[in-house]
Design a protein around this motif. Structure first.
Motif, PDB file in Angstrom:
ATOM      1  N   UNK A   1       0.872  -1.278  -0.046  1.00 63.96           N
ATOM      2  CA  UNK A   1       0.070  -0.124   0.005  1.00 63.96           C
ATOM      3  C   UNK A   1       0.974   1.248   0.099  1.00 63.96           C
ATOM      4  N   UNK A   2       2.079   1.108   0.664  1.00 61.77           N
ATOM      5  CA  UNK A   2       2.823   2.409   0.882  1.00 61.77           C
ATOM      6  C   UNK A   2       3.799   2.817   0.176  1.00 61.77           C
ATOM      7  N   UNK A   3       4.433   1.515  -0.365  1.00 58.40           N
ATOM      8  CA  UNK A   3       5.559   1.582  -1.433  1.00 58.40           C
ATOM      9  C   UNK A   3       5.438   0.680  -2.333  1.00 58.40           C
ATOM     10  N   UNK A   4       4.490   0.675  -3.374  1.00 57.01           N
ATOM     11  CA  UNK A   4       4.148  -0.178  -4.382  1.00 57.01           C
ATOM     12  C   UNK A   4       5.141  -0.416  -5.550  1.00 57.01           C
ATOM     13  N   UNK A   5       6.217   0.258  -5.396  1.00 58.65           N
ATOM     14  CA  UNK A   5       7.203  -0.055  -6.097  1.00 58.65           C
ATOM     15  C   UNK A   5       8.234  -0.833  -5.806  1.00 58.65           C
ATOM     16  N   UNK A   6       8.268  -1.404  -4.530  1.00 57.31           N
ATOM     17  CA  UNK A   6       9.255  -2.140  -3.640  1.00 57.31           C
ATOM     18  C   UNK A   6       8.777  -3.539  -4.224  1.00 57.31           C
ATOM     19  N   UNK A   7       9.761  -4.341  -4.720  1.00 62.04           N
ATOM     20  CA  UNK A   7       9.687  -6.017  -4.996  1.00 62.04           C
ATOM     21  C   UNK A   7       9.524  -6.542  -3.710  1.00 62.04           C
ATOM     22  N   UNK A   8       8.539  -7.546  -3.441  1.00 57.96           N
ATOM     23  CA  UNK A   8       8.560  -8.204  -2.361  1.00 57.96           C
ATOM     24  C   UNK A   8       8.810  -9.634  -2.449  1.00 57.96           C
ATOM     25  N   UNK A   9       9.674 -10.497  -1.437  1.00 60.49           N
ATOM     26  CA  UNK A   9       9.989 -11.843  -1.720  1.00 60.49           C
ATOM     27  C   UNK A   9       9.508 -12.509  -0.352  1.00 60.49           C
ATOM     28  N   UNK A  10       9.023 -13.396  -0.483  1.00 56.38           N
ATOM     29  CA  UNK A  10       8.269 -14.272   0.626  1.00 56.38           C
ATOM     30  C   UNK A  10       9.354 -15.499   0.675  1.00 56.38           C
ATOM     31  N   UNK A  11      10.327 -15.299   1.619  1.00 51.93           N
ATOM     32  CA  UNK A  11      11.319 -16.308   1.777  1.00 51.93           C
ATOM     33  C   UNK A  11      10.826 -17.424   2.618  1.00 51.93           C
ATOM     34  N   UNK A  12      10.272 -18.387   1.815  1.00 50.45           N
ATOM     35  CA  UNK A  12       9.439 -19.481   2.258  1.00 50.45           C
ATOM     36  C   UNK A  12      10.146 -20.881   2.004  1.00 50.45           C
ATOM     37  N   UNK A  13      10.894 -20.976   1.081  1.00 48.13           N
ATOM     38  CA  UNK A  13      11.446 -22.353   0.723  1.00 48.13           C
ATOM     39  C   UNK A  13      10.506 -23.390   0.687  1.00 48.13           C
ATOM     40  N   UNK A  14       9.641 -23.172  -0.005  1.00 53.92           N
ATOM     41  CA  UNK A  14       8.408 -24.223  -0.160  1.00 53.92           C
ATOM     42  C   UNK A  14       8.675 -25.182  -1.294  1.00 53.92           C
ATOM     43  N   UNK A  15       7.756 -26.332  -1.562  1.00 53.32           N
ATOM     44  CA  UNK A  15       8.179 -27.051  -2.374  1.00 53.32           C
ATOM     45  C   UNK A  15       7.233 -28.497  -2.136  1.00 53.32           C
ATOM     46  N   UNK A  16       6.417 -28.964  -3.014  1.00 53.45           N
ATOM     47  CA  UNK A  16       5.494 -30.029  -2.859  1.00 53.45           C
ATOM     48  C   UNK A  16       4.963 -30.675  -3.978  1.00 53.45           C
ATOM     49  N   UNK A  17       4.315 -31.634  -3.945  1.00 50.41           N
ATOM     50  CA  UNK A  17       3.577 -32.231  -5.065  1.00 50.41           C
ATOM     51  C   UNK A  17       2.846 -31.258  -5.785  1.00 50.41           C
ATOM     52  N   UNK A  18       2.266 -31.093  -7.121  1.00 53.60           N
ATOM     53  CA  UNK A  18       1.637 -30.328  -7.509  1.00 53.60           C
ATOM     54  C   UNK A  18       0.394 -29.707  -7.115  1.00 53.60           C
ATOM     55  N   UNK A  19      -0.466 -30.324  -6.537  1.00 54.93           N
ATOM     56  CA  UNK A  19      -1.528 -29.912  -5.982  1.00 54.93           C
ATOM     57  C   UNK A  19      -1.192 -29.135  -4.774  1.00 54.93           C
ATOM     58  N   UNK A  20      -0.273 -29.673  -4.001  1.00 53.86           N
ATOM     59  CA  UNK A  20       0.110 -28.941  -2.803  1.00 53.86           C
ATOM     60  C   UNK A  20       0.879 -27.671  -3.095  1.00 53.86           C
ATOM     61  N   UNK A  21       1.863 -27.565  -4.040  1.00 58.23           N
ATOM     62  CA  UNK A  21       2.535 -26.454  -4.459  1.00 58.23           C
ATOM     63  C   UNK A  21       1.488 -25.453  -4.684  1.00 58.23           C
ATOM     64  N   UNK A  22       0.469 -25.870  -5.363  1.00 61.25           N
ATOM     65  CA  UNK A  22      -0.731 -24.748  -5.841  1.00 61.25           C
ATOM     66  C   UNK A  22      -1.129 -23.958  -4.637  1.00 61.25           C
TER      67      UNK A  22
END
Lengths: 273, 273
Positions: free
Chosen positions: B84-105
């Motif tokens: 909302x405040x700084x819309x030009x900022x690139x945001x990164x969710x550092x989550x390191x996820x990964x699972x079978x297709x339907x779960x990754x979705x």
């Protein structure tokens, strides 16, 4: 819960079934959507209907995170309900986490302390210091991905590293880590023929086996190649059980599906002990 | 945000700094603990003090999950505040996820739709079908682990697969996946000498580089070996910036640390464009 307590439960219940809680609001009976917390109400009914037939529940964390704060609240209520009502059930946070040491410590805190799960699934790619913070918890279990049930398992896991598949390298290396007696592994039911080789490397470890049911794996094949003297397997079924019906009879139908699996398992457990 | 917009921001701000938001209640200034949401208040002050010096913020999801529902609420408030405040900022969710297709979705839905991050970090171990659900999102970015900054990177990532290190295999294979133009990669700053070889495989991709600062990596070394024609790097610093002071001047001190890095980067950007 200790490994020995888990083995006792398998003997008592004549079951090594884990029920996966992958709750998708598009798939649950529509009448639940009017309730304040449909995800928890769905889980509670499934748990009440199946708790004597299985030894473990495996909430799939993605399916809770996808619903944001409401999802996280449903996860907390679900795990609290299991721990309070059925304390002999082994709980698995299927989260597939893994990060540098200080970050993995926070994930371990989230799942082992804040939510009080018995175990959490982790990914091996980042190596020893990404897994050890989970292993440091007493009487908690870390379930590491070895050979997964999906097609993408063949992209990297089965590549040859010094003449040996990567997943075997993961098994062998992780055995040397601190507190590796708290390690379990994930091996997909769709890869039943691989279990013989895997058991040579980790004869005593428990293996969590997803992929029976919707993904096409066979219970009897997995048992044939994967069992050890303590059974040593937790066979997971998610969609095949929890989505057996979309009607008001969903819990009853889920019980019927779980019962089918438990009965097949009971034969196997009777032969073993 | 598109890659082109990110490059524009790098030019405008003369910075390719990402600030990591790894908020540990044991490390933030104690006076904040009296507030209703100390995690958000801390982040907000850090963001307000540094937004003109960086192009990205990288909340580390573990540090929010460790605080349960309160943590998840703080995460939601933080990402909303940035968007909302700084819309030009690139945001990164550092989550390191990964699972079978339907779960990754479901994970993709959590981070791209529910929370509206521009990007999320993912682990490669489960292969193509575990990553493609993230890649399917238009104008969102998937940042895959290649060679991480920690010691454990040498357990599996650098093992030789057919004479080539596993992380190189990960880079080469993933380039062939659908929508791979939305892929970025993680390479640790502690492995600066590896960047030359990496750039031969992925000359055009953005690389997220953790490990400068607390973990010991060098900005100038990384730039020397890792830059491409568009800079192509997002250098992350977390603890070195956000914990520069434990006093009431923490935001001011964080700005001073961020400014040091931005000034070093400005020299590099000026030479490039």
């Amino acid at each position: 819960m200790t490994t020995q307590q888990l083995i006792e439960q398998i003997k008592i219940k004549k079951s090594f079934l884990a029920v996966g809680l992958d709750v998708d609001l598009d798939k649950i009976p529509p009448h639940l959507l009017e309730l304040e917390d449909p995800i928890f109400e769905f889980n509670k009914a499934i748990i009440d209907a199946t708790h004597d037939l299985c030894v473990a529940y495996k909430p799939n964390i993605a399916f809770f995170e996808a619903y944001g704060i409401k999802g996280w609240m449903a996860l907390q209520k679900t795990i609290n309900y299991i721990n309070d009502t059925y304390p002999d059930i082994f709980t698995i946070a299927d989260a597939k986490r893994g990060d540098i040491g200080n970050t993995s410590s926070m994930y371990a805190k989230a799942f082992f302390e804040d939510l009080n799960f018995d175990s959490v699934t982790v990914a091996p790619y980042m190596g020893k210091d990404s897994v050890e913070p989970f292993l440091a918890f007493e009487n908690k279990h870390t379930i590491m991905l070895a050979l997964t049930s999906n097609e993408g398992a063949f992209d990297f896991q089965t590549l040859l590293v010094d003449g040996k598949e990567l997943y075997k390298q993961v098994l062998e290396t992780s055995k040397t880590w601190k507190n590796s007696e708290n390690l379990m592994y994930v091996v997909g039911a769709t890869k039943a023929e691989y279990f013989t080789e895997i058991r040579k490397i980790i004869p005593d470890s428990f293996i969590l086996v997803p992929g029976v049911g919707a993904q096409g794996g066979s219970l009897s094949e997995v048992c044939k190649y994967g069992m050890n003297d303590n059974i040593g397997l937790l066979i997971n079924s998610s969609r095949g059980i929890i989505y057996a019906s979309k009607g008001t009879d969903y819990a009853e139908k889920a019980r019927a599906e779980a019962l089918k699996m438990q009965q097949e398992m009971a034969e196997i457990v009777r032969l073993k002990f």
